[in-house]
Write a protein that holds these residues in place. Structure first.
Motif, PDB file in Angstrom:
ATOM      1  N   LEU A   1       0.829  -1.201   0.000  1.00 56.39           N
ATOM      2  CA  LEU A   1       0.000   0.000   0.000  1.00 56.39           C
ATOM      3  C   LEU A   1       0.869   1.259   0.000  1.00 56.39           C
ATOM      4  N   TYR A   2       1.935   1.245   0.785  1.00 55.31           N
ATOM      5  CA  TYR A   2       2.879   2.364   0.824  1.00 55.31           C
ATOM      6  C   TYR A   2       3.408   2.651  -0.583  1.00 55.31           C
ATOM      7  N   HIS A   3       3.873   1.597  -1.256  1.00 57.01           N
ATOM      8  CA  HIS A   3       4.413   1.776  -2.607  1.00 57.01           C
ATOM      9  C   HIS A   3       3.334   2.192  -3.597  1.00 57.01           C
ATOM     10  N   LYS A   4       2.106   1.719  -3.408  1.00 59.61           N
ATOM     11  CA  LYS A   4       1.011   2.118  -4.305  1.00 59.61           C
ATOM     12  C   LYS A   4       0.755   3.621  -4.198  1.00 59.61           C
ATOM     13  N   TYR A   5       0.786   4.163  -2.971  1.00 62.68           N
ATOM     14  CA  TYR A   5       0.586   5.606  -2.785  1.00 62.68           C
ATOM     15  C   TYR A   5       1.665   6.394  -3.531  1.00 62.68           C
ATOM     16  N   ILE A   6       2.915   5.972  -3.353  1.00 60.28           N
ATOM     17  CA  ILE A   6       4.020   6.658  -4.019  1.00 60.28           C
ATOM     18  C   ILE A   6       3.880   6.544  -5.532  1.00 60.28           C
TER      19      ILE A   6
ATOM     20  N   LEU B   1       1.133   5.925  -7.330  1.00 62.47           N
ATOM     21  CA  LEU B   1      -0.025   6.671  -7.838  1.00 62.47           C
ATOM     22  C   LEU B   1       0.307   8.147  -8.012  1.00 62.47           C
ATOM     23  N   PHE B   2       0.977   8.719  -7.007  1.00 66.33           N
ATOM     24  CA  PHE B   2       1.328  10.132  -7.087  1.00 66.33           C
ATOM     25  C   PHE B   2       2.293  10.379  -8.242  1.00 66.33           C
TER      26      PHE B   2
END
Length: 198
Positions: A118-123, A125-126
């Motif tokens: 999830l952490y990597h998905k946030y990064i 996505l941005f």
């Protein structure tokens, strides 16, 4: 490895073999098994309405596939396909739930794995919202390197093709090829015998 193989087998997991190109699960099907890769490469993907493929992730030995969806009543929003010969441990949903409930460290490992993804998905996505192709590619390369626990100063051979990078970033493969060549001239990465070293 998310869950020890012996523990999975003890709780009823079975080895299933998938040939390259074989679907492991399809978008809109019901999540009813926990999948953990023993050996092989699995791609998580969707197709856009125009038929263009979008890759969410490429997973390797020891990684689990779609486990977070076992905690919901929703269907898979993506499909999974074997990219190489794969040996995958499969455990039924109820047995998986019992295993997780009985083993606190298993639940902790699952939560840590899902949190990191999830952490990597946030990064991602941005950074994927950037119009700059090199930002998108660098985000993917940083993720791969970090996920494989590589020292940031060491050169790391990227295990993805240009087409896979294009599918992961939503860009045309020609754009990826051009951008990677420019990133090499800017000393961001190197190319040796067609392989990307980052």
């Amino acid at each position: 490895m998310i869950i020890g193989e012996e523990l999975l087998i003890k709780h009823g997991a079975v080895n299933k073999y998938f040939a390259p190109g074989e679907i492991i699960f399809r978008e809109d099907s019901t999540p009813n098994q926990y999948f953990q890769i023993v050996t092989g490469v699995v791609e998580i993907f969707n197709f856009h309405q125009n038929g263009r493929e979008f890759t969410h992730n490429i997973l390797y030995d020891g990684q689990s596939i779609g486990e977070s969806l076992l905690f919901t009543e929703k269907p898979y929003p993506m499909s999974a396909i074997a990219k190489t010969d794969c040996n995958i441990l499969c455990l039924g949903r109820n047995e998986f739930t019992n295993l997780a409930a009985q083993n606190f460290d298993v639940m902790q490992n699952l939560m840590r794995c899902m949190s990191e993804r999830l952490y990597h998905k946030y990064i991602m996505l941005f950074n994927m919202s950037s119009i700059e192709p090199s930002v998108k590619i660098k985000t993917i390369l940083d993720y791969i390197k970090d996920y494989n626990l590589r020292n940031i100063s060491e050169a790391f051979e990227v295990p993805f093709t240009r087409q896979q990078i294009a599918n992961l970033t939503g860009m045309a493969v020609e754009t990826v090829i051009r951008t990677i060549k420019k990133m090499e001239s800017d000393n961001i990465l190197t190319i040796e015998k067609g392989k990307i070293l980052y």
